[in-house]
Scaffold this active site. Sequence first.
Site, PDB file in Angstrom:
ATOM      1  N   GLY A 213      51.947  30.935  64.828  1.00  0.00           N
ATOM      2  CA  GLY A 213      53.336  31.169  64.453  1.00  0.00           C
ATOM      3  C   GLY A 213      53.550  32.585  63.973  1.00  0.00           C
ATOM      4  N   VAL A 217      55.249  32.679  57.763  1.00  0.00           N
ATOM      5  CA  VAL A 217      54.618  31.383  57.512  1.00  0.00           C
ATOM      6  C   VAL A 217      53.102  31.539  57.497  1.00  0.00           C
ATOM      7  CG1 VAL A 217      54.402  28.988  58.287  1.00  0.00           C
ATOM      8  CG2 VAL A 217      56.569  30.194  58.552  1.00  0.00           C
ATOM      9  N   GLY A 218      52.572  32.472  58.286  1.00  0.00           N
ATOM     10  CA  GLY A 218      51.138  32.725  58.279  1.00  0.00           C
ATOM     11  C   GLY A 218      50.628  33.098  56.898  1.00  0.00           C
ATOM     12  N   GLU A 235      46.869  32.603  64.330  1.00  0.00           N
ATOM     13  CA  GLU A 235      47.285  33.183  65.600  1.00  0.00           C
ATOM     14  C   GLU A 235      48.734  33.612  65.431  1.00  0.00           C
ATOM     15  OE1 GLU A 235      45.222  33.758  67.957  1.00  0.00           O
ATOM     16  OE2 GLU A 235      43.530  32.599  67.169  1.00  0.00           O
TER      17      GLU A 235
END
Length: 553
Positions: A213, A217-218, A235
């Site tokens: 994403g 949010v990572g 990723e």
Amino acid sequence: MACKYNMKGESTAAKQKVEDVDDSAAVPTIRGELKAAFAAGDVSTRDFRMRQLLKFRDMLVAGRGPLLDALQQDLHKSHTEGWMMELNQLEHEAQEAIDSLDAWMRPERVGTNVVNVPGASYVHSDPLGVVLVIGAWNYPVLLSLAPVVGAIAAGNGVVLKLPSDKYSAATSAAIAELVGAWLDPRGARVVRGDRRATQAVLDARWDHIFFTGGKTVGRMVAKAAAEHLCPTSLELGGKSPCVVDKSCDVAVAARRICWGLFTNCGQTCVRPDYLLVDETVADAFLRALRAEIAAFYGPDASQSPYYGRVVNDRAFDRVAALVADARESGAAVHGGATDKATRYVEPTLVDYGSDAAAFEASALMADEIFGPVCPILRYASLDADALPIVAKREKPLCFYLFAGDAKVREKLQWATTSGAFVVNDVITHLGGSRRNSSLPFGGVGESGMGNYHGHYSFKTFSHQKAVLHKTPYLDLPARYPPYDSTKETMLAVLQHPRYGPDRLLSLVPPAVKKALGVAAAVYVAKKLAPAVLATESGLLLEYVKGRVAAHRR
């Protein structure tokens, strides 16, 4: 593979009504049940892994129609593109795991140093436990299920958090139904829902988290994982540059770049996010690129069954604002038509000419675009104009170069850092009609950490456990105190980093090394009692074979 969309871009299949689902309350129970199954040894055996992988493959065959229809409904993705870019790659991922499972599970023999002779060294791949996979909406089948293959092959229980229903509701519903119907629930479960479900899975403790994403949010995933010292694979994405050198084949470059730019309506994490074009070929290249857009999608891309749509209204508003900003900046805009009712954004090229200041200050260059819009800068000097723009930005997921000059290719491969470096094509290092699973896929720096695909997926979801087997025989007395000058000399000789036996053996050709091993075995046969002979000879041969294998690698 017929497309079920009419010329207005509307689905001719009955649209599935998908209700919002929130599984957040069930997360602790799901995790507990998978933990219990793993602790009981149910999911880590070779037979269970193989059965689950075979069911996974059968699930893809049985679910092809529903999944392709769902991709059309969510992203206006044609059946051909959905199969080529998602399902077929996933089929290859599953088949490779099935074909290679025994080899991947087999402990890898490695070299053993002289101090540990007689002995044998191995690397054993241990399952991690119960892992979490968080999928992404832009390729919701591939990016949700591909990591699951590696998790299953490695012997883990896996929870799949599907993309939010605000993005790819139909596809998430189809995947959830298929996983529930086909996969053994002792080893694989699905969680659906929006941010509440995401927070619920992040609050739980896992043995690995695999996230695909965006960076925002990572960072949340990494922070939550750090609370439990949980390893993560992130990723992410970023702005992947594409340099078009004057030595390239202009026609081929235009065709391949056009495909990469506008596949999935530009919503691809590894798409070329901006173009740096040598000014001597820029006019010819842009003419060819505009011609390829027309060839791919016709005079009006909104009428093409092969051109996608932006995923939702929020994404549409963001991309439309980028197009408006480009127009206001005075850049030359080719395309740019929009229709919010159908979430249509025309394939759009934004040519800033040689105005590097305007190019770099534009909203298009502020972040990953994730839409069918591409900013273009013409450069006079590769070293003075193009490469500094790349170097001052975060490390990208991929660096694309179109060049026929081998010196340029070699120079940029060494002068740049990125998750991947691809010459004379885009995206195909990881996808297309046949996966290139020999290459790892993953980012570096802000574009991600960790990698997967094929054997790399298996390793990502495994712990590489060091194994050393020794016997009680031929113990080295110099290792034990009290130490004297004789022991110190022996240790200095055996463990010298440049002239010790380990390094000298590494310089010996494999054939000679094998002969020495045979001679050592014969010597042991003469000197040791018969009861010891079999064990010691076998371990000595294992040692020699391990050194040969290590030398060949």
